[in-house]
Design a protein around this motif. Structure first.
Motif, short mmCIF file in Angstrom:
data_model
loop_
_atom_site.label_atom_id
_atom_site.label_comp_id
_atom_site.label_asym_id
_atom_site.label_seq_id
_atom_site.Cartn_x
_atom_site.Cartn_y
_atom_site.Cartn_z
N LEU A 76 0.86 -1.18 0.00
CA LEU A 76 0.00 0.00 0.00
C LEU A 76 0.89 1.23 0.00
O LEU A 76 1.78 1.37 0.85
CB LEU A 76 -0.89 0.00 1.24
N GLY A 77 0.68 2.12 -0.98
CA GLY A 77 1.50 3.33 -1.10
C GLY A 77 0.69 4.57 -0.82
O GLY A 77 -0.54 4.59 -0.96
N VAL A 94 -7.47 1.66 7.04
CA VAL A 94 -6.11 1.34 6.57
C VAL A 94 -5.55 0.07 7.19
O VAL A 94 -4.67 -0.57 6.62
CB VAL A 94 -5.17 2.55 6.82
N ASP A 95 -6.07 -0.36 8.34
CA ASP A 95 -5.57 -1.57 9.00
C ASP A 95 -6.42 -2.80 8.70
O ASP A 95 -6.22 -3.85 9.32
CB ASP A 95 -5.51 -1.37 10.51
N THR A 139 -4.50 -11.75 1.31
CA THR A 139 -3.89 -11.21 2.51
C THR A 139 -4.64 -9.94 2.90
O THR A 139 -5.77 -9.72 2.43
CB THR A 139 -2.38 -10.95 2.29
N SER A 140 -4.06 -9.12 3.75
CA SER A 140 -4.70 -7.86 4.11
C SER A 140 -3.64 -6.91 4.66
O SER A 140 -2.48 -7.29 4.86
CB SER A 140 -5.80 -8.08 5.16
N THR A 141 -4.06 -5.69 4.93
CA THR A 141 -3.16 -4.67 5.49
C THR A 141 -3.07 -4.77 7.01
O THR A 141 -2.35 -3.97 7.63
CB THR A 141 -3.62 -3.26 5.11
N SER A 154 2.28 1.80 13.24
CA SER A 154 1.23 2.37 12.39
C SER A 154 1.87 3.19 11.28
O SER A 154 3.03 3.61 11.37
CB SER A 154 0.29 3.24 13.21
N LEU A 155 1.08 3.44 10.23
CA LEU A 155 1.59 4.26 9.13
C LEU A 155 1.92 5.66 9.62
O LEU A 155 2.90 6.27 9.17
CB LEU A 155 0.56 4.28 8.01
#
Length: 331
Positions: free
Chosen positions: A179-180, A248-249, A265-267, A273-274
């Motif tokens: 994820l960007g 986002v999580d 899969t997943s984030t 944390s980001l």
């Protein structure tokens, strides 16, 4: 808000476009509708992704009204848009974190399985007997204390549909599902909350890697370099941060090779944390609008982990829920 850069068929010029009612609506004619002359600021917002993502909710509400008015008066406008994928923005820099412990462990295990088969047998025996992770597979102690990252070559970004070639010095090309995020506000010595507020838009990112040269480079005391710098791919679609940060999580993700799902899969499961990661990057260092950051590989999101290595002639497609997809043929 879903955004991309498109070409207008009438003059071949690029324009940002907003996804509205199942079509991409270009902003240049939106701002110029009804005979009005766009302001210099509107001209900039119609072509500069970072500038548009810097705008607040009031302007976006105004823009949505303009888009609705344009669509109602221009039925069938999608036919005037060339949807050939374009790079959505030119990143000013690129930082890639490694936020997932499971990826770090499974990638080390997968590397050993392919390139160090004798050591892999020893490690497998250890893990079978003890029920514990083979210690060399775990990240180094520093990883647990701070969000580590490397800086890559931001000038070698490509987007959807671009062919990715094995670099001439490698026989082990790999994909990495990530994820960007593009920053749209300056940061220095930021808090995690301030770092999150500086995130403008999210994209699907593929950090292509030459695995057979990566470990040697990193063991040299520097790197990675040629293992990573030859190409990276980012989706042509960018989704505004307000639509992604609340989830986002917990975003589902997958990798497909030639249409076959090789991993889901997943984030979920970031060690930092980001917001914490980007705040750390800003510690004592000025970050600027237009810089690009990525999470690092989602668990299982590389061939080194899941065992499905890309071959010449394959098509690799990666996807993240609510963000989009990114597809690249391997040549």
């Amino acid at each position: 808000m879903r955004l991309k850069r498109i070409l207008l068929k009438d003059d071949g010029q690029p324009s940002l476009a907003i996804f509205h009612e199942n079509a991409w609506v270009p902003l240049r004619p939106v701002f110029a509708q009804a005979g009005r002359t766009p302001s210099p600021e509107e001209d900039r917002l119609a072509t500069d992704m970072v500038a548009l993502l810097q705008t607040g909710p009031d302007f976006r509400h105004y823009l949505e009204g303009l888009v609705r008015a344009y669509v109602s008066s221009h039925p069938g406008q999608a036919g005037f848009v060339d949807e050939t994928p374009l790079l959505p923005f030119e990143p000013r820099s690129y930082r890639d974190f490694m936020l997932y412990e499971r990826h770090a462990v499974d990638a080390a295990r997968g590397y050993t399985r392919r390139f160090m088969p004798l050591a892999y047998r020893v490690a497998t025996l250890y893990e079978t007997i003890t029920g514990k992770t083979f210690p060399p597979f775990r990240p180094k102690p520093l990883w647990y204390r701070r969000p580590v990252y490397y800086m890559g070559n931001h000038l070698n970004f490509v987007t959807d549909g671009h062919a990715v070639a094995f670099p001439p010095y490698s026989t082990a090309l790999d994909y990495e599902l990530e994820l960007g995020c593009v920053l749209v506000q300056p940061l220095k010595d930021a808090t995690p909350k301030e770092a999150l507020a500086a995130m403008g838009g999210f994209a699907v990112f593929n950090d292509f890697s030459a695995r057979d040269v990566q470990l040697a480079e990193m063991r040299s005391g520097l790197g990675p370099a040629k293992a990573k710098h030859f190409v990276n791919a980012v989706s042509s679609v960018v989704v505004s941060a307000d639509e992604i940060l609340p989830h986002v999580d917990a975003l589902r993700a997958e990798v497909r090779i030639n249409g076959r799902v090789v991993v889901k899969t997943s984030t979920a499961g970031m060690h930092f944390s980001l917001g914490e990661a980007v705040a750390f990057a800003s510690l004592g260092e000025q970050l600027f609008p237009g810089e690009f950051v990525a999470t690092g590989t989602l668990p299982g999101g590389s061939g080194m982990e899941n065992g499905s290595w890309p071959q010449r002639g394959d098509t690799v497609a990666i996807a993240i829920e609510k963000v989009g997809t990114l597809t690249n043929p391997i040549v």
